[in-house]
Design a protein around this motif. Structure first.
Motif: not given
Lengths: 470, 470
Positions: B53-56
């Motif tokens: 998902a909204p990783q880094d």
């Protein structure tokens, strides 16, 4: 994997002598090796087995006793040194001798567990990547900041790991789950309420036990002791052991020995072994030849030691200047012990304080074997260790091994892992090899039980790996 | 069972991550625990798995690297400290750095191996209990006597173990095989010719190697070194390691922390761990807050150390006073490493002498885990040890274990022998327990590989027992 003292637990050492005994034809061989001060009783493992023959016409003062019996006497007589207070770093490896109770809460305040945004869970619960939740950032809190803050609905505080949580926040949104905005932040996912924060006292509450009596102190315990504010801690101390050697033939290592003289190696080797076992060892070297000075040295060592260890050539029931001086200080008994090497072993409790004194043979191989069998367990008992004895493994004998009937035989060997699992052990040297150089190549003792005279090649035998610092 | 240095041998550590991975339904649970300075990247093992998902969203300066990659860089950069000469007793536990050749013969003279009668084999060969052989006793030789004697046919010399053999004798008849007469002796059995005596140089001949380069020095080696006359020996020294910690929130252990402040536990715990691994550790404590003094402290530690170890909260690609000061002294890189705890790890070689500097997370559990993974092998490499890594065992997981995908997870646990053989391991605490107290109850690290997210109860998992002094 070491724990508190288990008095009486030392009887488990009998496990170390389990031997599988397959039968095989005897192999005749070499005469016994050895070095000065050795075995007053021959190891009858040569072509001649004299044990049923003209064995001992003298009246011996004591009947031979087993290894277990001698060890039991030694262990039962060991004092428990008084606990001492040490700086936490110096306590490493020792057992805690107090119940350390925390006066503090750990953590001392609610804090963020990682870098992110302290927020109210109700505000961010619905956040997704497609529909981020926007929050106003009221400021930033770093670790070490001391002024508490607070947030209201729709707001967030940027926090670093370890930073104090603002009042009103009940979750930390990891920074990587946001756009990391400094003024407004878009939250793209929310962890469960209460995530990524640590509450006051979660780790340790005031009054909680931190490190208990008998706990071995290692880096993790030192970490916890420091965290609860302890600079010092009460521990079971390292026993103080004086290491001496006796023998008119001995000269110090710095001296070139004249014909008939021998360098004192035992005070070095035994002091090293005692340190390795966890003692504070004091090498006092060669006992003086003058009777008055000899007694003075013995008396002064008895005053400053928890245990006195003397290597020398002592005859069971015999008499010389050292045994006479020891006898004047208390009851010192030298006995035949049914082990090889090292069948004459001495033990007594001497002086006003009845300090235990262990005498081992002067022959260097017998001295170190005797140390392993009798002195190392005694040191570990004084340290409070639960495991007094080295772990043993069963190994396949790479060649046939012989042992005198009625004696527990300790042979130096090299043990290796077998590619198919398990262990294989070989005695060091080919039997013509002499002993000190041979011993220095070994990594284990092979233990052959009293009732076993031969172990066939391929048979199982008990092996005690001699790991350093173990 | 430790040997000489085996460069490149450190790749074997990959064995430590073997994991059996039985499949089981996921269990959802608790949020990550931890303490100040912890993981800048959350361990996504809660109900939400944010990794796809909204990783880094940031541009990270370095891509995450594996534990192996980071460790390889550290080990490849370790210096080999110059050998130093130490007194033999202080050399214990270190590796010999010279070929010690004996200048002497051991034994230095032909000597009796036990108490008995030195005789001529031809005289006693036929002796039996029924028909003893009578010999005339010409005198007595004790250990330490320096005047050689000789015997002719029909004669014997009474000898003590270690006593010089008389010329003409080629066997020692054990005293217990005789009537022990002082003037005439009746010999009732004879050992083979050459028995129970030791010839000059049997053990070590002049010019023989005694202790070789790379040999670990223990009591047996110290015994041999003393015997060949060595008071001092050249060894691989203990590496000198400066232990520092960084963080504005830190106060020394003697200070009661104000709100927002944290006691420095890492400089104690890491110094203890470094000593346990064999280093000479110098605890320098908290780095100064003043920039000029901070740089002075770093520079002076670089001058006197083989390795500098700093615990603190370092952001991968971030900047603060300490990282800026380090950057001025050389190239210091902070990187995401795919491990948990402790995903931000720093390494560089700084100062004129390019001294290695390892930075580990400030969170105390992550600091000690990072020490185990990166610093302990580095210390052992500098010591010249062949075994850089702790031995691991496979153990049965007593309960289900979870681990973040893509991260190597290190969990503190307690491992016990199973009554049916093998080992059983449980993670410490129930997950609501906080970390320092929990870690202090552990005796092992459970290692869960990067591609494993769950280990079912009853499945096998890799366990690294954390024995002290091993």
């Amino acid at each position: 994997m070491d724990g508190d003292q288990n008095t009486g637990g030392f009887r488990g050492y009998r496990d170390t002598a389990q031997v599988d005994m397959p039968m095989a034809p005897p192999v005749h061989g070499r005469a016994s090796g050895g070095r000065p001060g050795a075995d007053p009783v021959p190891a009858p493992r040569t072509v001649l087995d004299p044990s049923p023959a003209p064995q001992d016409h003298r009246t011996t003062p004591d009947q031979p006793r087993t290894v277990e019996r001698h060890l039991d006497e030694i262990l039962a007589a060991m004092p428990e040194p008084e606990p001492i207070e040490l700086a936490v770093l110096d306590a490493q490896g020792l057992l805690c001798a107090e119940e350390v109770v925390s006066q503090r809460a750990l953590p001392a305040f609610d804090q963020a567990a990682l870098d992110g945004y302290a927020a109210r869970y109700d505000d961010v619960a619905a956040a997704t990547v497609e529909a981020p939740v926007q929050l106003g950032v009221v400021g930033e809190s770093v670790a070490g900041a001391t002024s508490p803050s607070s947030i209201g609905p729709g707001l967030a505080l940027k926090v670093a790991a370890g930073a104090m949580m603002p009042a009103g926040a009940d979750v930390v949104v990891p920074a990587v789950w946001t756009d990391q905005g400094p003024v407004r932040v878009a939250v793209q996912a929310a962890p469960p309420a209460g995530s990524y924060l640590r509450r006051t006292g979660d780790d340790v509450a005031p009054g909680d036990p931190a490190v208990g009596v008998g706990t071995p102190i290692g880096p993790a315990q030192i970490s916890l002791l420091a965290a609860v504010g302890r600079e010092r801690v009460l521990v079971r101390p390292r026993p103080r052991i004086a290491v001496l050697c006796a023998g008119g033939e001995l000269v110090d290592v710095g001296t070139v020995p004249a014909p008939g003289q021998i360098v004192d190696v035992n005070s070095y080797a035994l002091a090293a072994a005692a340190r390795d076992a966890g003692a504070e060892a004091y090498r006092s070297g060669i006992l003086p030849a003058d009777k008055r000075r000899l007694t003075e040295v013995l008396e002064s060592q008895l005053l400053r030691s928890d245990l006195v260890l003397i290597a020398g050539t002592f005859a069971s029931g015999g008499s010389d200047m050292v045994t006479d001086a020891l006898a004047e200080l208390g009851q010192m008994r030298f006995r035949q012990v049914t082990m090889h090497p090292g069948p004459v072993q001495g033990f007594g409790r001497l002086g006003r304080d009845q300090i235990p004194v262990i005498c081992v043979p002067g022959e260097p191989v017998a001295a170190l074997v005797s140390f392993e069998v009798f002195v190392r367990p005694a040191i570990r008992l004084m340290l409070g260790k639960r495991q007094l004895f080295r772990r043993t493994v069963q190994a396949i004998a790479g060649q046939q091994l012989e042992s005198p009937l009625g004696y527990r035989q300790y042979l130096h060997g090299t043990v290796m892992r077998h590619p198919d699992g398990g262990y294989v052990v070989e005695p060091v040297g080919d039997g013509t090899d002499a002993q000190l150089a041979r011993m220095a190549r070994a990594n284990c003792l092979i233990v052959i039980d009293e009732d076993v005279t031969e172990v066939a090649a391929g048979g199982l035998v008990t092996v005690m790996p001699l790991l350093l610092g173990g």
